[in-house]
Design an enzyme around this catalytic site. Sequence first.
Site, PDB file in Angstrom:
ATOM      1  N   LYS A 150      11.478 -14.717 -12.374  1.00 48.15           N
ATOM      2  CA  LYS A 150      11.191 -13.546 -13.230  1.00 48.15           C
ATOM      3  C   LYS A 150      10.109 -13.893 -14.236  1.00 48.15           C
ATOM      4  O   LYS A 150       9.190 -13.132 -14.468  1.00 48.15           O
ATOM      5  CB  LYS A 150      12.437 -13.109 -14.014  1.00 48.15           C
ATOM      6  CG  LYS A 150      13.494 -12.314 -13.331  1.00 48.15           C
ATOM      7  CD  LYS A 150      13.098 -10.982 -12.782  1.00 48.15           C
ATOM      8  CE  LYS A 150      12.448 -11.099 -11.450  1.00 48.15           C
ATOM      9  NZ  LYS A 150      13.226 -10.899 -10.269  1.00 48.15           N
ATOM     10  N   TRP A 208      -2.881  -2.523  -1.700  1.00 45.40           N
ATOM     11  CA  TRP A 208      -2.651  -3.945  -1.964  1.00 45.40           C
ATOM     12  C   TRP A 208      -3.485  -4.658  -0.923  1.00 45.40           C
ATOM     13  O   TRP A 208      -3.205  -4.585   0.266  1.00 45.40           O
ATOM     14  CB  TRP A 208      -1.164  -4.276  -1.811  1.00 45.40           C
ATOM     15  CG  TRP A 208      -0.844  -5.674  -2.214  1.00 45.40           C
ATOM     16  CD1 TRP A 208      -0.547  -6.117  -3.472  1.00 45.40           C
ATOM     17  CD2 TRP A 208      -0.758  -6.824  -1.353  1.00 45.40           C
ATOM     18  NE1 TRP A 208      -0.310  -7.466  -3.443  1.00 45.40           N
ATOM     19  CE2 TRP A 208      -0.428  -7.930  -2.167  1.00 45.40           C
ATOM     20  CE3 TRP A 208      -0.943  -7.029   0.005  1.00 45.40           C
ATOM     21  CZ2 TRP A 208      -0.275  -9.211  -1.650  1.00 45.40           C
ATOM     22  CZ3 TRP A 208      -0.783  -8.302   0.523  1.00 45.40           C
ATOM     23  CH2 TRP A 208      -0.451  -9.377  -0.309  1.00 45.40           C
ATOM     24  N   GLU A 237      16.256 -17.634 -10.101  1.00 48.48           N
ATOM     25  CA  GLU A 237      15.865 -16.246 -10.342  1.00 48.48           C
ATOM     26  C   GLU A 237      15.225 -16.093 -11.731  1.00 48.48           C
ATOM     27  O   GLU A 237      14.244 -15.364 -11.892  1.00 48.48           O
ATOM     28  CB  GLU A 237      17.101 -15.341 -10.180  1.00 48.48           C
ATOM     29  CG  GLU A 237      16.922 -13.871 -10.503  1.00 48.48           C
ATOM     30  CD  GLU A 237      15.868 -13.155  -9.649  1.00 48.48           C
ATOM     31  OE1 GLU A 237      15.354 -13.736  -8.690  1.00 48.48           O
ATOM     32  OE2 GLU A 237      15.549 -12.011  -9.997  1.00 48.48           O
ATOM     33  N   ARG A 268       3.568  -0.175  -5.036  1.00 53.04           N
ATOM     34  CA  ARG A 268       3.367  -0.796  -3.729  1.00 53.04           C
ATOM     35  C   ARG A 268       2.026  -1.522  -3.630  1.00 53.04           C
ATOM     36  O   ARG A 268       1.749  -2.203  -2.645  1.00 53.04           O
ATOM     37  CB  ARG A 268       3.421   0.274  -2.629  1.00 53.04           C
ATOM     38  CG  ARG A 268       4.711   1.042  -2.598  1.00 53.04           C
ATOM     39  CD  ARG A 268       4.670   2.114  -1.541  1.00 53.04           C
ATOM     40  NE  ARG A 268       4.648   1.535  -0.218  1.00 53.04           N
ATOM     41  CZ  ARG A 268       5.726   1.227   0.483  1.00 53.04           C
ATOM     42  NH1 ARG A 268       6.925   1.455  -0.020  1.00 53.04           N
ATOM     43  NH2 ARG A 268       5.616   0.694   1.670  1.00 53.04           N
ATOM     44  N   CYS A 282       0.850  -1.184   0.000  1.00 47.27           N
ATOM     45  CA  CYS A 282       0.000   0.000   0.000  1.00 47.27           C
ATOM     46  C   CYS A 282       0.897   1.249   0.000  1.00 47.27           C
ATOM     47  O   CYS A 282       1.942   1.270   0.655  1.00 47.27           O
ATOM     48  CB  CYS A 282      -0.947   0.101   1.194  1.00 47.27           C
ATOM     49  SG  CYS A 282      -2.114  -1.242   1.313  1.00 47.27           S
ATOM     50  N   ASN A 303      -1.436   1.848   5.881  1.00 48.93           N
ATOM     51  CA  ASN A 303      -0.609   0.812   5.267  1.00 48.93           C
ATOM     52  C   ASN A 303      -0.176  -0.117   6.391  1.00 48.93           C
ATOM     53  O   ASN A 303       0.417   0.338   7.364  1.00 48.93           O
ATOM     54  CB  ASN A 303       0.610   1.464   4.601  1.00 48.93           C
ATOM     55  CG  ASN A 303       1.653   0.439   4.165  1.00 48.93           C
ATOM     56  OD1 ASN A 303       1.330  -0.730   3.938  1.00 48.93           O
ATOM     57  ND2 ASN A 303       2.893   0.887   4.058  1.00 48.93           N
ATOM     58  N   GLY A 304      -0.474  -1.417   6.261  1.00 49.80           N
ATOM     59  CA  GLY A 304      -0.080  -2.371   7.308  1.00 49.80           C
ATOM     60  C   GLY A 304      -1.244  -3.278   7.640  1.00 49.80           C
ATOM     61  O   GLY A 304      -2.203  -3.387   6.867  1.00 49.80           O
ATOM     62  N   LYS A 328       5.454  -4.269  -4.610  1.00 47.28           N
ATOM     63  CA  LYS A 328       6.908  -4.166  -4.534  1.00 47.28           C
ATOM     64  C   LYS A 328       7.433  -4.357  -3.130  1.00 47.28           C
ATOM     65  O   LYS A 328       8.456  -4.979  -2.913  1.00 47.28           O
ATOM     66  CB  LYS A 328       7.307  -2.790  -5.062  1.00 47.28           C
ATOM     67  CG  LYS A 328       8.780  -2.544  -5.111  1.00 47.28           C
ATOM     68  CD  LYS A 328       9.337  -3.049  -6.405  1.00 47.28           C
ATOM     69  CE  LYS A 328      10.833  -3.009  -6.471  1.00 47.28           C
ATOM     70  NZ  LYS A 328      11.362  -4.126  -7.252  1.00 47.28           N
ATOM     71  N   GLU A 343       6.507 -14.524 -12.501  1.00 48.15           N
ATOM     72  CA  GLU A 343       5.824 -13.396 -11.873  1.00 48.15           C
ATOM     73  C   GLU A 343       5.328 -12.354 -12.867  1.00 48.15           C
ATOM     74  O   GLU A 343       4.344 -11.676 -12.599  1.00 48.15           O
ATOM     75  CB  GLU A 343       6.692 -12.749 -10.790  1.00 48.15           C
ATOM     76  CG  GLU A 343       7.896 -12.017 -11.292  1.00 48.15           C
ATOM     77  CD  GLU A 343       8.718 -11.393 -10.171  1.00 48.15           C
ATOM     78  OE1 GLU A 343       8.148 -10.996  -9.161  1.00 48.15           O
ATOM     79  OE2 GLU A 343       9.950 -11.301 -10.342  1.00 48.15           O
ATOM     80  N   HIS A 363      16.318 -36.436 -10.940  1.00 46.93           N
ATOM     81  CA  HIS A 363      15.602 -36.939  -9.772  1.00 46.93           C
ATOM     82  C   HIS A 363      14.129 -36.531  -9.791  1.00 46.93           C
ATOM     83  O   HIS A 363      13.514 -36.418  -8.743  1.00 46.93           O
ATOM     84  CB  HIS A 363      16.287 -36.454  -8.489  1.00 46.93           C
ATOM     85  CG  HIS A 363      17.706 -36.897  -8.416  1.00 46.93           C
ATOM     86  ND1 HIS A 363      18.063 -38.185  -8.039  1.00 46.93           N
ATOM     87  CD2 HIS A 363      18.858 -36.260  -8.719  1.00 46.93           C
ATOM     88  CE1 HIS A 363      19.388 -38.295  -8.109  1.00 46.93           C
ATOM     89  NE2 HIS A 363      19.882 -37.139  -8.519  1.00 46.93           N
TER      90      HIS A 363
HETATM   91  C1  F6R Z   1      10.760 -10.630  -7.297  1.00 54.64           C
HETATM   92  C2  F6R Z   1      10.696  -9.676  -6.212  1.00 54.64           C
HETATM   93  C3  F6R Z   1      10.395 -10.179  -4.851  1.00 54.64           C
HETATM   94  C4  F6R Z   1      11.295  -9.466  -3.827  1.00 54.64           C
HETATM   95  C5  F6R Z   1      10.879  -9.870  -2.407  1.00 54.64           C
HETATM   96  C6  F6R Z   1      11.786  -9.280  -1.361  1.00 54.64           C
HETATM   97  O1  F6R Z   1      11.080 -10.016  -8.495  1.00 54.64           O
HETATM   98  O2  F6R Z   1      10.863  -8.503  -6.405  1.00 54.64           O
HETATM   99  O3  F6R Z   1      10.539 -11.552  -4.783  1.00 54.64           O
HETATM  100  O4  F6R Z   1      12.617  -9.810  -4.074  1.00 54.64           O
HETATM  101  O5  F6R Z   1       9.562  -9.462  -2.180  1.00 54.64           O
HETATM  102  O6  F6R Z   1      11.762  -7.891  -1.383  1.00 54.64           O
HETATM  103  P1  F6R Z   1      12.899  -7.027  -0.716  1.00 54.64           P
HETATM  104  O7  F6R Z   1      14.157  -7.298  -1.443  1.00 54.64           O
HETATM  105  O8  F6R Z   1      12.440  -5.622  -0.844  1.00 54.64           O
HETATM  106  O9  F6R Z   1      12.993  -7.483   0.711  1.00 54.64           O
END
Ligand code: F6R
Length: 611
Positions: free
Chosen positions: A488, A73, A484, A27, A2, A99-100, A606, A491, A507
Site C-alpha cells: 500500500k 493504460w 500488504e 483503469r 484501459c 482494450n487489450g 485498477k 504503490e 537473515h
Molecule cells: C494493489 C492492487 C493490485 C491488485 C492486483 C490484482 O493495491 O490493487 O495489486 O490487487 O492487480 O487485482 P485483482 O484483485 O482485480 O485481480
Amino acid sequence: MCGIVGYIGYRDVFPLLINGLKRLEYRGYDSAGIAIWDGKVRVYKCRGKVSDLEKSVEGHPVSGKIGIGHTRWATHGEPNDVNAHPHSSFGGKFVLIHNGIIENYALLKERLERKGIVFKSETDSEVLVNFIEYIYQKGGVSAEMAVRLALSKVEGAYGVVILCTDEPDKLIAARKGSPLVIGVGNDEYFLASDATPIVEFTKSVIYLNDYNIAIITRNEMKIKTLGNVSLIPVIQQLDLDLGEIDKGGYDHFMLKEIFEQPRSILDTFRGRVTSDKSDLRLGGLYSIIPRLVEAKNIIIIGCGTSWHAGLVGEYLFEDLARISVEVEYASEFRYRNPIIGKDDVVIAISQSGETADTLAAVKLAREAGALVLGICNVVGSSIPRETDGGVYTHAGPEIGVASTKAFTAQVTVLAMMAILVAHKKNLISQEQYKHYITELTAIPDKICRILAQDNEFKKIAKLYKGVNNFLYLGRGYLFPVALEGALKLKEISYIHAEGYPAAEMKHGPIALIDHNMPVVVLAIQDHSYDKIVSNIQEVKARKGVVIAIVTEGDTNIRELAGHILEIPATDAIFSPLLAVIPLQLLSYHIAVMRGCNVDQPRNLAKSVTVE
Ligand code: F6R
C-alpha cells in the site's frame, strides 16, 4: 486495463462519454480520447487525463448522438497524443477503441506495410483498425463482416468498439478476454468496460462473452459469434447504485473505501450468517462443499493484494481445516507447468474478476480437471463465469486503484470458508463454530473503533512522510498483512517499503536498520507475542524507529516502541481484518502529504487485463 465507453441513441453524446470515461479512469489514465459522429467523424484525443481531454475540446462545439471514448493504460507505445485512442484506419473508414493486446500485431503490421499502408502510431490497436479496413476494401464486404474476419485472425485479447463512416448509424463491439458490458435502454444502447458509466441510465445489461460480436443500431441489437451464428442476448439486472460510485464527500475514493469497511465486511457476511449466529450459508459453494471438505490440497491463485489475501487463506485453511495449501502468483503458476490433481481445489481471488494472469490460471486449472472456485468482487466479470462455483465478496465498487475494502472482503470470505469446512470436518466444536461466527459479526464495530483514531495515524504520517524506506514486520496471520502494508505504501506514496516475516529480519533486512528506518511491527497478543517483542527489541538495539500495532491496553510494548497504534482484541484468525486498517490509513495520509495522486498512482491501473 484501459476503459472504453460507447453510446448510440438520442442523448447528447459528448457529456455522456466524458462522464463515462471519468468513471473508468481507474483503469488507465495515460491518455484519453473520443470520436463523435455528427455527419462526419470528429476525433479528439490527447495525452493525460480525461480532464485534459475536456479542456482540449473547449471552444470546439461537439454534438452528436453516436460516439465512442477511451482512457488508456499504455502497453504498446509511449503515452502521447498520437498513440491515444480512438485510432482511425488508413482510408478513414473505421474508427476504433480497444482494450487489450493484439499479440500478433507485428506480423500483421509487416504484412499491411508491405501493401503500402502507412502507420501513424506505435500501437497494436492501429494495426487492428487498419487490418479491418484492408479486409473491407479488398473483400468488398460489409463493415460487420470485415470486423468478424479481422478478429478471427488476431491473437491476444480485445474489447473493441468500432464505428464505420459508411454505416454511421451503427456501433460494432466485440470481446475476447477484455470485459464489455452493453446497457440496454429504450431506443438507446450504452457500451462500457464495466457497468459504472451505464448505471445512471439503465440497470438492464448484457455481459458480452468471448468471441461474441454485437451489432448495435439505435433501436436494435444483434449478438452473434465471430462465425456469424446469431445468439439470444441474456439481459441481467445490475445490482449497483449511483451513490456507490461517487466520493460521497471524501477527498479520495481510497479514503471513502477505507472508511466503508465496516459496511463492506457486513455486506460480505450479510445473508450468509444465520440470525442466531450458529451457522454459515455460502450459496455459491452449496453443491461443491463435499469436494472442498474432501480436498487434500488447495491451490490459491491471485496477484498483488489478492495474493496477500490468499496468503491469509493459507493460514486459515491449514490452521482450521487442516488442508494443505499452496499460494501461487497467477503469473508464475500458469507458466511453470504446475502439478494440478483432479482432486485438488483451486481458489482464484480477484477483486476485478478480470486480471489476465488469474483468468488464464483458472482456465489452466479447469483443463487439468481441478475444481475451480472464485472469490471475486465484480459481479458478472470473467473469472466468476469461468469457475465451477465461488463466493462474491459484495464489497461494492472499488474505484481507488489501491485495493483496500476488497482485501478485507476477500479475507472475510476465506475465513467463512475455512470455518465452514473445519466445522463440516468436525475439527471444531459447535461451540467454537458459533464463537467464530459471533466474533466475525463483531468485526465491523471493531473497525469503527480503529477508524475513530484516524488523527493518530495522521500524526505519525506527518513525522515520517519524508523518509525513503519503510520496513513492515509481522508473524503468522499478520505476515501477509505486513506485505500488504508495504505494498500500500509503495504503490501510492512511491516510498520504498518491504514486508517480512518478523523472524526473517535477522537473515538480512536487519542490516538496513538505523535511525532513519521506520519499522512497522504488527505485535498483537497472540501465541507469538513474546517473539515479536524480542524482534522489537532487536530493532530498537539498532536505533530503528518502531511503529507498533498492538492490542488495546498493551502496556508492555508502549515502553519499547516509538509509537503505538491500538486495535481491539480479536481471535488471531480475524486479526488481519483489523491490523490492516492502520496500515491503509498510514499509507493514505503519507501519500496525500507527499502530494501524490492516491486514487490514480503513476503507472498503475485498477484492472490488469494484460499479462
Ligand atoms: C494493489 C492492487 C493490485 C491488485 C492486483 C490484482 O493495491 O490493487 O495489486 O490487487 O492487480 O487485482 P485483482 O484483485 O482485480 O485481480
